[in-house]
Write an enzyme that holds these catalytic residues in place. Structure first.
Site, PDB file in Angstrom:
ATOM      1  N   GLU A 126     -19.578 -22.897 -24.248  1.00 23.61           N
ATOM      2  CA  GLU A 126     -20.255 -23.175 -25.340  1.00 23.61           C
ATOM      3  C   GLU A 126     -20.730 -21.925 -26.189  1.00 23.61           C
ATOM      4  O   GLU A 126     -21.726 -21.981 -26.923  1.00 23.61           O
ATOM      5  CB  GLU A 126     -21.740 -23.869 -24.905  1.00 23.61           C
ATOM      6  CG  GLU A 126     -21.497 -24.961 -23.951  1.00 23.61           C
ATOM      7  CD  GLU A 126     -22.848 -26.119 -23.502  1.00 23.61           C
ATOM      8  OE1 GLU A 126     -23.810 -25.549 -24.130  1.00 23.61           O
ATOM      9  OE2 GLU A 126     -22.473 -26.650 -22.608  1.00 23.61           O
ATOM     10  N   TYR A 140     -21.206 -43.649 -16.355  1.00 18.74           N
ATOM     11  CA  TYR A 140     -21.417 -43.953 -17.809  1.00 18.74           C
ATOM     12  C   TYR A 140     -22.600 -44.789 -18.036  1.00 18.74           C
ATOM     13  O   TYR A 140     -22.216 -45.830 -18.093  1.00 18.74           O
ATOM     14  CB  TYR A 140     -20.332 -43.912 -18.600  1.00 18.74           C
ATOM     15  CG  TYR A 140     -20.520 -43.266 -19.966  1.00 18.74           C
ATOM     16  CD1 TYR A 140     -20.065 -42.043 -20.376  1.00 18.74           C
ATOM     17  CD2 TYR A 140     -21.144 -44.403 -20.922  1.00 18.74           C
ATOM     18  CE1 TYR A 140     -20.327 -41.552 -21.904  1.00 18.74           C
ATOM     19  CE2 TYR A 140     -21.262 -43.756 -22.234  1.00 18.74           C
ATOM     20  CZ  TYR A 140     -20.784 -42.503 -22.712  1.00 18.74           C
ATOM     21  OH  TYR A 140     -20.869 -42.142 -24.040  1.00 18.74           O
TER      22      TYR A 140
HETATM   23  C1  LIG Z   1     -21.361 -40.940 -29.638  1.00 19.53           C
HETATM   24  C2  LIG Z   1     -20.794 -39.847 -29.073  1.00 19.53           C
HETATM   25  C3  LIG Z   1     -19.628 -39.891 -28.164  1.00 19.53           C
HETATM   26  C4  LIG Z   1     -19.434 -39.197 -27.182  1.00 19.53           C
HETATM   27  N1  LIG Z   1     -18.277 -39.357 -26.341  1.00 19.53           N
HETATM   28  C5  LIG Z   1     -17.809 -38.275 -25.552  1.00 19.53           C
HETATM   29  C6  LIG Z   1     -16.577 -38.568 -24.689  1.00 19.53           C
HETATM   30  O1  LIG Z   1     -16.323 -39.690 -24.787  1.00 19.53           O
HETATM   31  N2  LIG Z   1     -16.161 -37.473 -24.127  1.00 19.53           N
HETATM   32  C7  LIG Z   1     -16.912 -36.091 -24.231  1.00 19.53           C
HETATM   33  O2  LIG Z   1     -16.428 -35.177 -23.616  1.00 19.53           O
HETATM   34  N3  LIG Z   1     -17.789 -35.956 -24.975  1.00 19.53           N
HETATM   35  C8  LIG Z   1     -18.479 -36.889 -25.811  1.00 19.53           C
HETATM   36  N4  LIG Z   1     -19.413 -36.644 -26.640  1.00 19.53           N
HETATM   37  C9  LIG Z   1     -19.982 -35.246 -26.793  1.00 19.53           C
HETATM   38  C10 LIG Z   1     -19.302 -34.304 -27.883  1.00 19.53           C
HETATM   39  O3  LIG Z   1     -18.541 -35.121 -28.606  1.00 19.53           O
HETATM   40  C11 LIG Z   1     -18.640 -33.322 -26.754  1.00 19.53           C
HETATM   41  O4  LIG Z   1     -19.295 -32.501 -26.375  1.00 19.53           O
HETATM   42  C12 LIG Z   1     -17.564 -32.588 -27.732  1.00 19.53           C
HETATM   43  O5  LIG Z   1     -16.608 -31.949 -27.184  1.00 19.53           O
HETATM   44  C13 LIG Z   1     -18.059 -31.665 -28.845  1.00 19.53           C
HETATM   45  O6  LIG Z   1     -17.240 -31.135 -29.894  1.00 19.53           O
HETATM   46  P1  LIG Z   1     -17.386 -30.786 -31.347  1.00 19.53           P
HETATM   47  O7  LIG Z   1     -16.283 -30.272 -31.912  1.00 19.53           O
HETATM   48  O8  LIG Z   1     -18.320 -31.809 -32.002  1.00 19.53           O
HETATM   49  O9  LIG Z   1     -18.379 -29.384 -30.567  1.00 19.53           O
HETATM   50  P2  LIG Z   1     -19.760 -28.888 -31.013  1.00 19.53           P
HETATM   51  O10 LIG Z   1     -20.887 -30.127 -31.001  1.00 19.53           O
HETATM   52  O11 LIG Z   1     -19.801 -28.645 -32.549  1.00 19.53           O
HETATM   53  O12 LIG Z   1     -20.286 -27.890 -30.465  1.00 19.53           O
HETATM   54  C14 LIG Z   1     -20.317 -27.999 -29.023  1.00 19.53           C
HETATM   55  C15 LIG Z   1     -20.506 -26.641 -28.291  1.00 19.53           C
HETATM   56  O13 LIG Z   1     -19.266 -26.012 -28.267  1.00 19.53           O
HETATM   57  C16 LIG Z   1     -19.503 -24.768 -29.071  1.00 19.53           C
HETATM   58  N5  LIG Z   1     -18.124 -24.485 -29.905  1.00 19.53           N
HETATM   59  C17 LIG Z   1     -17.574 -25.534 -30.744  1.00 19.53           C
HETATM   60  N6  LIG Z   1     -16.631 -25.127 -31.350  1.00 19.53           N
HETATM   61  C18 LIG Z   1     -16.298 -24.001 -30.641  1.00 19.53           C
HETATM   62  C19 LIG Z   1     -15.389 -22.808 -30.677  1.00 19.53           C
HETATM   63  N7  LIG Z   1     -14.439 -23.143 -31.602  1.00 19.53           N
HETATM   64  N8  LIG Z   1     -15.381 -21.853 -30.111  1.00 19.53           N
HETATM   65  C20 LIG Z   1     -16.513 -21.591 -29.096  1.00 19.53           C
HETATM   66  N9  LIG Z   1     -17.268 -22.243 -29.106  1.00 19.53           N
HETATM   67  C21 LIG Z   1     -17.404 -23.575 -29.806  1.00 19.53           C
HETATM   68  C22 LIG Z   1     -20.601 -24.822 -30.039  1.00 19.53           C
HETATM   69  O14 LIG Z   1     -21.202 -23.596 -29.984  1.00 19.53           O
HETATM   70  C23 LIG Z   1     -21.304 -25.586 -28.925  1.00 19.53           C
HETATM   71  O15 LIG Z   1     -22.045 -24.979 -27.923  1.00 19.53           O
HETATM   72  C24 LIG Z   1     -19.746 -37.756 -27.424  1.00 19.53           C
HETATM   73  C25 LIG Z   1     -20.923 -37.446 -28.241  1.00 19.53           C
HETATM   74  C26 LIG Z   1     -21.466 -38.420 -29.080  1.00 19.53           C
HETATM   75  C27 LIG Z   1     -22.432 -38.334 -30.214  1.00 19.53           C
END
Ligand SMILES: Cc1cc2nc3c(=O)[nH]c(=O)nc-3n(C[C@H](O)[C@H](O)[C@H](O)COP(=O)(O)OP(=O)(O)OC[C@H]3O[C@@H](n4cnc5c(N)ncnc54)[C@H](O)[C@@H]3O)c2cc1C
Length: 571
Positions: free
Chosen positions: A278, A489
């Site tokens: 994270e 879930y």
């Molecule tokens: C409607 C909805 C549905 C979802 N469904 C799923 C699902 O099916 N499966 C699932 O796994 N998750 C799901 N999630 C949760 C979320 O999408 C995941 O946690 C996803 O992996 C986050 O990716 P992001 O690129 O949006 O990261 P962010 O939200 O931007 O960041 C998440 C974390 O990762 C860190 N981070 C981001 N990019 C980097 C990088 N390049 N290097 C180091 N750290 C980094 C950030 O600092 C933060 O701590 C869902 C969320 C929502 C709102």
């Protein structure tokens, strides 16, 4: 996006509406779903005939504290990434200060912001990431990496008590598939690429990574790796930790690279430690991922079981059989009822015929003693491969389903599920505009305890609703099958009384569900990360000694607490 095309500018990088999910011009509507309003009235006392939705929030009506970025730092950051790729405007700072959890949505809409990030920086290379990190360390700032901001764990939000300037590092300009080793089936990919752009670049060349979280359209490869994400096709393609074979991470003391080798023995797994970190151990700049040839045939088949216990037996038997479906999913009775309420009113002749066939089938099932409302359970299984492979696997699964009391519905409902799978997040914003919270909690459970956990979570949720004397609707599905268990879930919807008490009301229900997970031997989350939201249960999940080991790793690697401090374990 591909090697020959120009990178997006900061303003061109995909982004959510500042107050909700996804695109500005897309919203959930129920007027074409005749069973939705009756269900809402029945389950959560929401009368859509009389309820007036709140208007979309207007940022110009909210007070946004100014950026506290010192001018000298601003100049250095601008020189590292270019003036156009450093944004300090209110809308960008507000958007990047929140993920997309329900509390995030409440806070972002309410205004009265305690702490916003001070600047959003968009690097376009690993060198630029290193340059930004150097500035952050030299000036003792805080840096929060940001992918799509879709996390529901509080992971991109600055600590309200943070006094140092906070920089968000938006990775969205790093959006390319660098190369594909077609012999190994490995692709080097920049970490800021969004799901659809990644798959488009791979599929142009006949490959897929096969990772499709529900948040696919608004999340990135780096975010998936940093949160140990799991996609709906994990049964075949694996969770992100199975897919990502190598990483490049910009760390406070240089760049760490883990080799993209299928198996390794280099002592404790550094690679595993970086996954799920994270942003606390550095910025993931690039991932080497497993890719697969796009299957020539893909089919999603729907099945129906009389109840949850029969369905789980069927799912477990499929997991233990010789078949290897792309995904297996079982909705429980309430979720099946909800799914049926989301079906659009048929307008075409074909649709009307299908609806008639469904009515006749349900009448037949009732005559056989099935409870078609709230008890029977729909299941979807996806098959991919050659025609022969798909036919063979379908025939084995059909027999397993039948042996476990279920019936095969066919590919019609399966195709509808497959097309609509990324639409549901918009429903949450719609419900909020009618003073209803809709949210999710997920957990990993063993096959031996999965039914117990399923019912204990319902007990905990309904007990809480009775205590507060308010309605609540919960439903659940099982997905992500493994040898030893699967993910449960849960989705819940609860009306809330007032803006002032909204979060208290929400946490009343959510905490009860999370506590039921850990009390009954399952995990605090299966794939929704830890951040700050799930931190209260981390010690129950991995022991306090385990949490201390993780704390030590963060402290040793980031002694100044400059990298996304406070996430996963505190301090
Ligand atoms: C409607 C909805 C549905 C979802 N469904 C799923 C699902 O099916 N499966 C699932 O796994 N998750 C799901 N999630 C949760 C979320 O999408 C995941 O946690 C996803 O992996 C986050 O990716 P992001 O690129 O949006 O990261 P962010 O939200 O931007 O960041 C998440 C974390 O990762 C860190 N981070 C981001 N990019 C980097 C990088 N390049 N290097 C180091 N750290 C980094 C950030 O600092 C933060 O701590 C869902 C969320 C929502 C709102």
């Amino acid at each position: 996006m591909s090697a020959g095309t120009a990178r997006p500018t900061a303003r061109e990088v995909r982004r959510h509406k500042w107050w909700g999910w996804g695109q500005d011009d897309v919203a959930f509507r129920h007027d074409n779903k005749p069973a939705f309003a009756p269900l809402a009235r029945d389950k959560i006392s929401l009368d859509l005939a009389t309820s007036v939705p709140d208007p979309d929030p207007d940022l110009s009506l909210l007070e946004v504290p100014p950026s506290g970025l010192p001018e000298a730092v601003r100049e250095q950051l601008a020189s590292a990434v270019g003036e156009d790729n450093l944004l300090l405007e209110d809308e960008f700072r507000v958007l990047h200060s929140f993920g997309r959890s329900l509390p995030d949505l409440v806070r972002v809409r309410a205004g009265g912001y305690e702490r916003l990030v001070d600047a959003v920086v968009y690097p376009a290379s690993e060198d630029e990431i290193e340059a930004v990190l150097r500035i952050v360390l030299d000036h003792d700032l805080v840096l929060i990496p940001y992918g799509g901001g879709s996390c529901i764990s509080g992971s991109v939000t600055p600590d309200p008590a943070e006094r140092r300037p906070v920089i968000t590092l938006n990775m969205g300009r790093l959006d390319r598939v660098v190369d594909i080793d077609e012999t190994a089936g490995l692709a080097r990919v920049e970490a800021g690429v969004y799901g659809p752009d990644l798959e488009e670049q791979l599929q142009e060349r006949g490959w897929t990574m096969g990772h499709f979280p529900d948040s696919f359209t608004y999340s990135t490869l780096g975010g998936w790796a940093a949160t140990r994400s799991s996609g709906m096709q994990s049964d075949k393609y694996g969770d992100i930790e199975d897919i990502v074979r190598g990483l490049r991470v910009v760390h406070p003391r240089g760049v760490i690279s883990t080799k993209a080798i299928p198996g390794r023995d280099s002592g404790p797994s550094l690679h595993e430690l970086l996954l799920g970190s994270e942003g606390r151990l550095g910025i993931i700049s690039e991932c080497t991922v497993q890719v697969h040839r796009v299957a020539s045939v893909r089919q999603v088949i729907a099945y129906m079981y009389p109840d949850w216990e029969h369905g789980i037996r069927g799912m477990h038997a499929i997991a233990r059989s010789e078949v290897s479906p792309t995904f297996t999913r079982l909705s429980d009775g309430p979720e099946t009822e909800f799914s049926l309420a989301m079906v659009k009113e048929p307008t075409s002749t074909k649709g009307k015929v299908a609806a008639k066939v469904q009515d006749t089938l349900f009448a037949y099932l009732r005559s056989k003693g099935w409870q078609t409302q709230g008890e029977m359970c729909i299941s979807y299984v996806c098959f991919e491969g050659t025609k022969e492979h798909v036919e063979r696997e379908k025939s084995i699964v059909k027999k397993i389903v039948s042996r476990n009391g279920g019936i095969t519905l066919g590919s019609g409902p399966g195709a509808i599920y497959d097309q609509k799978k990324f639409d549901t997040p918009y429903l949450r914003d719609f419900l909020m505009s009618h003073q209803v919270f809709g949210d999710v909690c997920d957990t990993g459970a063993t096959w031996s305890r999965i039914n117990e956990i399923h019912s204990r979570v319902y007990d905990a949720f309904h007990a809480q609703r009775r205590e507060v004397g308010k309605p609540g609707f919960m439903f659940c599905h099982m997905s992500h099958s493994y040898h030893a268990g699967a993910c449960l879930y849960f989705t819940f919807a609860i009306p809330y009384e007032s803006e002032e008490t909204a979060l208290e009301e929400y946490y009343g229900a959510k905490r009860r569900v999370q506590q039921a997970f850990v009390d009954h031997g399952s995990t605090v989350s299966h794939h929704h990360a830890v951040g700050t939201e799930h931190q209260p249960w981390i010690e129950e999940d991995i022991t306090s000694l385990g949490a201390d080991v993780i704390r030590g790793v963060f402290a040793q690697n980031d002694p100044g607490r400059n990298l996304n401090p406070g996430k996963i374990v505190s301090p």
